[in-house]
Design an enzyme around this catalytic site. Sequence first.
Site, PDB file in Angstrom:
ATOM      1  N   LYS A 176       0.848  -1.192   0.000  1.00 14.62           N
ATOM      2  CA  LYS A 176       0.000   0.000   0.000  1.00 14.62           C
ATOM      3  C   LYS A 176       0.883   1.241   0.000  1.00 14.62           C
ATOM      4  O   LYS A 176       2.017   1.195   0.477  1.00 14.62           O
ATOM      5  CB  LYS A 176      -0.877   0.020   1.257  1.00 14.62           C
ATOM      6  N   ARG A 199     -10.213 -11.638   2.192  1.00 19.63           N
ATOM      7  CA  ARG A 199     -11.102 -12.675   1.652  1.00 19.63           C
ATOM      8  C   ARG A 199     -10.455 -14.056   1.713  1.00 19.63           C
ATOM      9  O   ARG A 199     -11.134 -15.061   1.823  1.00 19.63           O
ATOM     10  CB  ARG A 199     -11.512 -12.286   0.220  1.00 19.63           C
TER      11      ARG A 199
HETATM   12  N1  BES Z   1      -7.900  -3.891   4.477  1.00 19.91           N
HETATM   13  C1  BES Z   1      -8.172  -3.492   3.156  1.00 19.91           C
HETATM   14  C2  BES Z   1      -9.499  -2.778   3.002  1.00 19.91           C
HETATM   15  C3  BES Z   1      -9.665  -1.451   3.721  1.00 19.91           C
HETATM   16  C4  BES Z   1      -9.515  -0.267   3.030  1.00 19.91           C
HETATM   17  C5  BES Z   1     -10.040  -1.402   5.039  1.00 19.91           C
HETATM   18  C6  BES Z   1      -9.701   0.933   3.664  1.00 19.91           C
HETATM   19  C7  BES Z   1     -10.223  -0.200   5.676  1.00 19.91           C
HETATM   20  C8  BES Z   1     -10.063   0.969   4.989  1.00 19.91           C
HETATM   21  C9  BES Z   1      -8.191  -4.707   2.217  1.00 19.91           C
HETATM   22  O1  BES Z   1      -7.421  -5.780   2.609  1.00 19.91           O
HETATM   23  C10 BES Z   1      -7.675  -4.239   0.895  1.00 19.91           C
HETATM   24  O2  BES Z   1      -6.558  -3.836   0.844  1.00 19.91           O
HETATM   25  N2  BES Z   1      -8.515  -4.321  -0.130  1.00 19.91           N
HETATM   26  C11 BES Z   1      -8.150  -3.897  -1.438  1.00 19.91           C
HETATM   27  C12 BES Z   1      -8.660  -4.911  -2.421  1.00 19.91           C
HETATM   28  C13 BES Z   1      -8.109  -4.763  -3.826  1.00 19.91           C
HETATM   29  C14 BES Z   1      -6.635  -5.072  -3.857  1.00 19.91           C
HETATM   30  C15 BES Z   1      -8.856  -5.687  -4.751  1.00 19.91           C
HETATM   31  C16 BES Z   1      -8.806  -2.544  -1.673  1.00 19.91           C
HETATM   32  O3  BES Z   1      -9.893  -2.311  -1.168  1.00 19.91           O
HETATM   33  O4  BES Z   1      -8.197  -1.721  -2.330  1.00 19.91           O
HETATM   34 ZN    ZN Z   2      -5.401  -5.619   1.920  1.00 20.66          ZN
END
Ligand code: BES
Ligand code: ZN
Length: 493
Positions: free
Chosen positions: A269, A343
Amino acid sequence: MLTVKSSDLKKTKIDTLAVPVCEDKNIYDDVSLKAVIKKALGLKEFNGKKDETVTLYDLPGIKTRRVIFWGLGKLEKIDRETLRTMAGKTVKSCIQKEPADLWFAVPEAKINGLETSAVLKAMQEGAYLGNHLFDKYKGDKKKKALKKINFRVAASAAKKLRPISDRVAAVCEGTTLAREWINIPSNDKTPEKFTRSIVKRAKKQGLKVRVLNETLLKQKKFGALLAVAAGSQSKPSLVTLEHRVPGANKTIALVGKGVTFDSGGLNIKTGNSMAAMKSDMSGAAAVAATLITAAKIKPKLNIIGIIPIVENMPSGKATRPGDIIRSFAGKTIEIGNTDAEGRLILIDAMSYVVKKYKPHFLIDMATLTGACVVALGEKIAGVFSHDEDLAASIIAAGKRTHERCWRMPLPEDYKELLKSDFADTSNIGSTRWGGAIVAALFLSEFTADTPWAHIDIAGPAYSTKENAYCGAGGTGFGVRLLTELWERLAAAP
Ligand code: BES
Ligand code: ZN
Ligand code: ZN
């Protein structure tokens, strides 16, 4: 911490009394209360409008040093949340002043259809939750939470209302426990430490606890969960908490995402989006705290909490994009993005609980997608379910507790987006659109036809701003909601 009493204000010495006042209707029978409210409403600066407040000292006729009048606004607009907000804000303002003791006057009349029991319950929730401080890491603990908050009710109603406090305290204690877990930084909340903390609390409350450690997870082939944990120095676990009652005719399984830190893994990230990722175990915190709450309230149904706990880190051992893994259920998954890790741990936990416990309902709660926050904002959770009744129960429970939930669709044809050229499925969609839906559809493939609902709490689990009855940080979203939900499911035929 919460008491219900019917003290005579003319005789009892009280330091601080908070009096909620309705703008257009008298809601008290007590003569002395009516008299002091009349005085306050006689002032130019106070009309009982919503959030308007005035503090008066040493009023004649009562033995109270300080009376805080708090406007509730017009009767027809008052609901449970108005009362929670009023009580939370009042307690917060009192934490600064540190009163010797704080009392709330509980309106004796029905308020906009709410019975006194509902009014008291909402006020107690706001007060208890507004009194929570997280100062574990502060050297200078300037603010002090109140030790006791008293609620003054009519003498005739006291006996009937008193038991409410215990239930409110149990649920709010669960909520603040979840908040604390979320607020703890990831360096003090490695999967091992978080696991130990849950186990300790759960055992203390008499829950049956089982932990699958890394060795057992490998033996039992939790391939998806292990793939997420691979990059971290910390070892994963799967915690099972059981509340069981003899003769229960329903079993509910609750699964909570427990990523103690989500760096994204090799699909790392960027700065800003990583900042609050210590909160990526909010689903796990909510589920564990709900089970602990259940152990206190002892509902007549079986509740199983399943909590997969991992840290998602990049390293030489981390799972790579393009890797193909095999889940507990036997399906192969191509990793399209290592940041779609929630997931993966959820499906292994879901497959396991369905196989082992055959629950009547399966509900997972997770900070799953940024896309859900884009869709619904930071205060509303997304609910995904094929089961109309279950979805309706969750949304109704959320209305009651003001943990707002919005039903989202699960369109079959979108499943196409999850196709992989090499494996049974990919862990991400082929476009960036509809990310929250695609994630939910991915989960839906691992429910083995158990009535299931997924609650995406990525928005409401964490807040950088404080509100009326919650400090900045973890909100504890989900504990009151799930408790309200299992009470509804237990009551249903
Ligand atoms: N933990 C994150 C989702 C999240 C985002 C929680 C903002 C709280 C606040 C999750 O694991 C994630 O990173 N999801 C990605 C999925 C994508 C790579 C398909 C996302 O939402 O960008
Ligand atoms: Zn994630
Ligand atoms: Zn995550």
